[in-house]
Write a protein that holds these residues in place. Structure first.
Motif, PDB file in Angstrom:
ATOM      1  N   ARG A 198     -16.643  64.027  46.728  1.00 26.66           N
ATOM      2  CA  ARG A 198     -15.668  63.621  45.717  1.00 26.66           C
ATOM      3  C   ARG A 198     -15.202  62.184  45.946  1.00 26.66           C
ATOM      4  O   ARG A 198     -14.751  61.808  47.025  1.00 26.66           O
ATOM      5  CB  ARG A 198     -14.468  64.573  45.765  1.00 26.66           C
ATOM      6  N   LEU A 200     -12.770  59.346  43.895  1.00 20.75           N
ATOM      7  CA  LEU A 200     -11.860  59.171  42.767  1.00 20.75           C
ATOM      8  C   LEU A 200     -12.260  57.943  41.955  1.00 20.75           C
ATOM      9  O   LEU A 200     -12.619  56.903  42.516  1.00 20.75           O
ATOM     10  CB  LEU A 200     -10.423  59.024  43.250  1.00 20.75           C
ATOM     11  N   SER A 201     -12.192  58.069  40.638  1.00 16.45           N
ATOM     12  CA  SER A 201     -12.525  56.956  39.748  1.00 16.45           C
ATOM     13  C   SER A 201     -11.373  55.953  39.732  1.00 16.45           C
ATOM     14  O   SER A 201     -10.269  56.229  40.217  1.00 16.45           O
ATOM     15  CB  SER A 201     -12.772  57.478  38.333  1.00 16.45           C
ATOM     16  N   GLY A 202     -11.632  54.785  39.133  1.00 17.01           N
ATOM     17  CA  GLY A 202     -10.580  53.778  39.007  1.00 17.01           C
ATOM     18  C   GLY A 202      -9.395  54.297  38.211  1.00 17.01           C
ATOM     19  O   GLY A 202      -8.244  54.041  38.548  1.00 17.01           O
ATOM     20  N   GLU A 203      -9.685  55.060  37.137  1.00 26.41           N
ATOM     21  CA  GLU A 203      -8.617  55.626  36.304  1.00 26.41           C
ATOM     22  C   GLU A 203      -7.767  56.608  37.108  1.00 26.41           C
ATOM     23  O   GLU A 203      -6.533  56.632  36.991  1.00 26.41           O
ATOM     24  CB  GLU A 203      -9.204  56.332  35.083  1.00 26.41           C
ATOM     25  N   GLU A 204      -8.438  57.402  37.951  1.00 24.90           N
ATOM     26  CA  GLU A 204      -7.708  58.385  38.766  1.00 24.90           C
ATOM     27  C   GLU A 204      -6.863  57.695  39.831  1.00 24.90           C
ATOM     28  O   GLU A 204      -5.728  58.101  40.096  1.00 24.90           O
ATOM     29  CB  GLU A 204      -8.694  59.358  39.420  1.00 24.90           C
ATOM     30  N   THR A 315      -8.444  66.803  35.543  1.00 19.85           N
ATOM     31  CA  THR A 315      -8.901  66.040  36.701  1.00 19.85           C
ATOM     32  C   THR A 315      -9.615  66.966  37.685  1.00 19.85           C
ATOM     33  O   THR A 315      -9.119  68.045  37.989  1.00 19.85           O
ATOM     34  CB  THR A 315      -7.706  65.361  37.417  1.00 19.85           C
ATOM     35  N   TRP A 318      -9.400  67.518  44.056  1.00 27.50           N
ATOM     36  CA  TRP A 318      -9.538  66.482  45.073  1.00 27.50           C
ATOM     37  C   TRP A 318      -8.607  66.817  46.231  1.00 27.50           C
ATOM     38  O   TRP A 318      -7.675  67.620  46.091  1.00 27.50           O
ATOM     39  CB  TRP A 318      -9.179  65.095  44.506  1.00 27.50           C
ATOM     40  N   THR A 326     -13.446  57.457  49.018  1.00 25.02           N
ATOM     41  CA  THR A 326     -13.347  56.606  47.833  1.00 25.02           C
ATOM     42  C   THR A 326     -13.352  55.135  48.230  1.00 25.02           C
ATOM     43  O   THR A 326     -14.055  54.313  47.633  1.00 25.02           O
ATOM     44  CB  THR A 326     -12.062  56.933  47.044  1.00 25.02           C
ATOM     45  N   ASN A 330     -16.483  52.482  47.461  1.00 23.50           N
ATOM     46  CA  ASN A 330     -16.230  51.272  46.681  1.00 23.50           C
ATOM     47  C   ASN A 330     -16.507  50.008  47.481  1.00 23.50           C
ATOM     48  O   ASN A 330     -16.942  48.990  46.928  1.00 23.50           O
ATOM     49  CB  ASN A 330     -14.787  51.280  46.175  1.00 23.50           C
ATOM     50  N   HIS A 378      -9.168  45.907  44.084  1.00 25.92           N
ATOM     51  CA  HIS A 378      -9.751  46.953  43.238  1.00 25.92           C
ATOM     52  C   HIS A 378      -8.668  47.957  42.837  1.00 25.92           C
ATOM     53  O   HIS A 378      -8.580  48.366  41.667  1.00 25.92           O
ATOM     54  CB  HIS A 378     -10.883  47.652  43.986  1.00 25.92           C
ATOM     55  N   ALA A 382      -6.999  48.842  39.048  1.00 24.40           N
ATOM     56  CA  ALA A 382      -6.901  50.217  38.553  1.00 24.40           C
ATOM     57  C   ALA A 382      -5.458  50.542  38.189  1.00 24.40           C
ATOM     58  O   ALA A 382      -5.188  51.211  37.187  1.00 24.40           O
ATOM     59  CB  ALA A 382      -7.409  51.186  39.612  1.00 24.40           C
TER      60      ALA A 382
END
Length: 405
Positions: A198, A200-204, A315, A318, A326, A330, A378, A382
């Motif tokens: 898992r 996490l995305s930038g949005e998350e 979501t 997580w 994460t 990245n 980063h 976000a």
């Protein structure tokens, strides 16, 4: 092992160098001959007395003949059965402890000495509630399987961890002579674990940062530092002011607190400094994140529930530890070399090993700071993306209110 004892049988018994062996007499119930690894042979009487199994030492073979041992065993059996047995008869009583008695002893004498996560180990061992009342030598493999099945229904991964800790505890009991054999040695985990992937995305990440803003001190700020630094939860939650050099912008994690036992330095970036400078200080307390001043924050399970409710519906599940993965993922996409990332995460991964690891004392200080600044940028992007919709919505509400007036 059940055996009709005879003098010749006793005299010819050879010791097993790997364990002691008990022979239960078929003539007098409860009479047991124990042949120790050293070769000594001792008579004892085994019987449940007042609801607890007891081992009553009669004497060593030689000074005590088989006839003497049987006579003494019959005497004890008679006194027990007629209710006239007393513990002050001069016979040594060896009562085996129950599992619930052994756990705290194991935690104090072993886990606290060798494991930094001993509290987690203690909590998992305490899940075996159905076994707590059993004597340590009466815990059977089938009992453990049944208990693990119960734990597995609620938390599959925890069941595997609990089993691993119980295996180690039973092995420790063997080493200390409490039991002869580990009944669950070689017992396999109940379920195969998949490595977590898992990220996490930038949005998350942005939504999580906003939720931490709402949470405030101490948990919200602690989570922000977790996101920005990529360090382990316990290491950040138990952070001390004495570990921080805010002038040099450096956090030095002592070896006693680091999971891998190595002192670790973490650069304090501008974003991290901005979080720390707003944190209130408790008088005469060294803890950065605390509610009492006497201990670090705890209760991350409840915090996680609150954060989950604050995140967008749908979501993916997580855990807090996913924040480290994460950051690592990245950083690879941002072009940070793996050795720098591993140094920043304080990992022992084998990237540098053997003799090279001993002589490679280079700490990547400048590279770690640059890499962490990249990652923090980063996270900042976000965060701004997550805040824009809220700003837009508040602006629309303001405009609507102005129009209506």
């Amino acid at each position: 092992m059940i055996q009709k004892l005879t003098t010749k049988f006793i005299e010819t018994r050879k010791p097993d160098p790997s364990k002691r062996v008990d022979y239960r007499d078929t003539v007098v119930p409860g009479l047991v001959l124990r042949v120790n690894k050293s070769g000594t042979k001792t008579f004892s009487f085994h019987k449940r007395i007042n609801g607890k199994m007891k081992r009553l030492t009669i004497g060593q073979f030689g000074p005590f003949s088989l006839t003497d041992a049987r006579e003494r065993a019959r005497q004890i059996l008679y006194e027990v059965e007629t209710g006239r047995f007393e513990q002050n008869t001069g016979i040594e009583i060896e009562a085996k402890p129950t599992l619930v008695d052994v756990i705290p002893d194991y935690i104090v004498k072993h886990a606290k000495v060798h494991n930094r996560d001993w509290k987690r180990k203690k909590a998992l061992l305490e899940k075996f509630t159905t076994l707590h009342g059993k004597r340590i030598d009466e815990v059977k493999r089938a009992d453990v399987v049944k208990a693990c099945d119960t734990i597995h229904k609620m938390a599959p991964v925890s069941a595997n961890r609990a089993l691993a800790h119980l295996k180690h505890l039973m092995g420790w009991c063997v080493e200390r002579g409490m039991i002869d054999v580990n009944p669950i040695a070689g017992m396999k985990p109940l379920s195969k674990e998949k490595p977590r992937e898992r990220v996490l995305s930038g949005e998350e990440l942005g939504a999580l940062w906003v939720a931490c803003d709402d949470e405030g001190y101490p948990f919200g700020d602690c989570m922000k530092l977790l996101m920005l630094s990529g360090q382990r939860r316990a290491e950040v939650a138990e952070m001390r002011w004495s570990e921080l050099d805010l002038e040099k912008r450096l956090w030095t994690l002592p070896s006693q607190r680091a999971k891998n036992g190595r002192q670790h330095t973490v650069p304090i970036t501008d974003a991290m400094f901005d979080v720390l400078r707003k944190v209130p200080k408790f008088i005469r307390s060294d803890y950065v994140f605390t509610t009492t001043g006497k201990s670090p924050v705890s209760g991350f399970g409840r915090l996680k529930d609150r954060l989950d409710k604050a995140l967008t519906e749908g979501t993916e599940p997580w855990i807090i530890h996913d924040l480290r993965r994460t950051m690592s993922t990245n950083m690879a996409m941002l072009g940070v070399p793996q050795p720098v990332t591993e140094a920043l995460l304080n990992h022992k991964t084998g990237v540098v090993s053997g003799v090279a690891a001993i002589y490679n004392v280079y700490s990547y200080a400048d590279e770690k700071r640059d890499a962490l600044e990249l990652w923090n940028s980063h996270v900042a992007k976000a965060t701004k993306s997550a805040l824009l919709p809220e700003i837009s919505r508040s602006g629309m509400v303001g405009a609507a209110t102005s129009t209506s007036t």
